[in-house]
Design a protein around this motif. Structure first.
Motif, PDB file in Angstrom:
ATOM      1  N   THR A   1      92.154  -4.127  74.867  1.00 18.46           N
ATOM      2  CA  THR A   1      91.882  -5.412  75.522  1.00 18.46           C
ATOM      3  C   THR A   1      90.416  -5.810  75.488  1.00 18.46           C
TER       4      THR A   1
ATOM      5  N   LYS B   1      86.208  -7.592  70.809  1.00 18.44           N
ATOM      6  CA  LYS B   1      85.756  -8.958  70.540  1.00 18.44           C
ATOM      7  C   LYS B   1      86.178  -9.266  69.124  1.00 18.44           C
TER       8      LYS B   1
ATOM      9  N   GLU C   1      84.399 -17.033  68.252  1.00 21.19           N
ATOM     10  CA  GLU C   1      85.131 -15.913  68.826  1.00 21.19           C
ATOM     11  C   GLU C   1      86.559 -16.377  69.087  1.00 21.19           C
ATOM     12  N   GLN C   2      87.503 -15.501  68.769  1.00 21.00           N
ATOM     13  CA  GLN C   2      88.910 -15.833  68.963  1.00 21.00           C
ATOM     14  C   GLN C   2      89.446 -15.008  70.126  1.00 21.00           C
ATOM     15  N   ASP C   3      90.028 -15.685  71.106  1.00 22.52           N
ATOM     16  CA  ASP C   3      90.585 -14.959  72.242  1.00 22.52           C
ATOM     17  C   ASP C   3      92.001 -14.483  71.927  1.00 22.52           C
ATOM     18  N   ARG C   4      92.579 -13.755  72.855  1.00 25.20           N
ATOM     19  CA  ARG C   4      93.906 -13.152  72.639  1.00 25.20           C
ATOM     20  C   ARG C   4      95.008 -14.172  72.383  1.00 25.20           C
ATOM     21  N   SER C   5      94.847 -15.377  72.903  1.00 25.94           N
ATOM     22  CA  SER C   5      95.877 -16.395  72.685  1.00 25.94           C
ATOM     23  C   SER C   5      95.640 -17.178  71.389  1.00 25.94           C
TER      24      SER C   5
ATOM     25  N   ASN D   1      92.842 -18.999  70.649  1.00 20.99           N
ATOM     26  CA  ASN D   1      91.840 -20.064  70.782  1.00 20.99           C
ATOM     27  C   ASN D   1      90.509 -19.603  70.206  1.00 20.99           C
ATOM     28  N   LYS D   2      89.819 -20.529  69.544  1.00 14.80           N
ATOM     29  CA  LYS D   2      88.529 -20.219  68.931  1.00 14.80           C
ATOM     30  C   LYS D   2      87.436 -20.984  69.662  1.00 14.80           C
ATOM     31  N   ASN D   3      86.408 -20.249  70.086  1.00 11.41           N
ATOM     32  CA  ASN D   3      85.281 -20.841  70.797  1.00 11.41           C
ATOM     33  C   ASN D   3      83.990 -20.480  70.089  1.00 11.41           C
TER      34      ASN D   3
END
Length: 181
Positions: A34, A37, A163-167, A169-171
């Motif tokens: 979890t 990154k 950065e791509q989160d677990r769902s 989404n890219k920020n």
């Protein structure tokens, strides 16, 4: 095919590089710890995964390319700056490796254009090659460069600016500056 780069963090403590299908990645990413990154490059075909528990792979400076493992004439290249920040991933042929070494510049093989590609020919954002490194198994190459300007064609210092989160989404990663095209 995706290229997955495993690293023990930034600056670029490279652990491994693997090529896999999107389906393989989708399965694998569910089992990642979890606290990893995950960064995705501008072309969305390379994923950079950081985790402090990933061990750093031993890389050796190479002078010749005899022991490298090419697949269909290509070998993956990870490019990092002098501080170790991973800038991009591309591919090289034996010819582009030899030219890079000879000219001390980041030179690659563009699969989409099917020709040699000198980084910065059109943008002026060049890479002065300092060293060429490879793991003992010869599965990939690392260019250590002095980056002048943006490594990414979108104007960011590194192609891994999201950065791509677990769902999924890219920020934007605030630590990667936009330098302009």
């Amino acid at each position: 095919m995706l290229t997955i780069i495993w690293a023990g963090g930034q600056p670029g403590k490279i652990s491994a590089l693997r090529r896999m299908t999107q389906e393989e990645w989708d399965l694998l990413r569910r089992d990642l710890p979890t606290n990893v990154k995950t960064y995705i490059d501008c072309d969305e075909d390379t994923i950079l995964i950081f985790h402090p528990n990933f061990s750093e792979k031993e890389l050796m400076e190479i002078e010749n390319f005899d022991d490298l493992k090419f697949s269909d004439g290509l070998i993956p290249v990870i490019t990092k700056d002098e501080k170790g920040l991973v800038l991009m991933q591309a591919f090289s042929t034996l010819e582009s490796l030899e030219l890079s070494q000879k000219e001390s510049m980041g030179i690659y093989f563009s699969r989409s254009r099917n020709r040699l590609w000198r980084k910065g020919d059109t943008s002026g954002h060049i890479q002065k090659l300092r060293r060429i490194l490879a793991p003992k198994d010869g599965s990939f190459v690392v260019y250590e460069v002095k980056q002048e300007g943006a490594a990414c064609h979108e104007g960011y210092y590194s192609c891994f600016f999201r950065e791509q989160d677990r769902s999924g989404n890219k920020n934007l990663a605030p630590e990667i500056p936009f330098l302009g095209k």
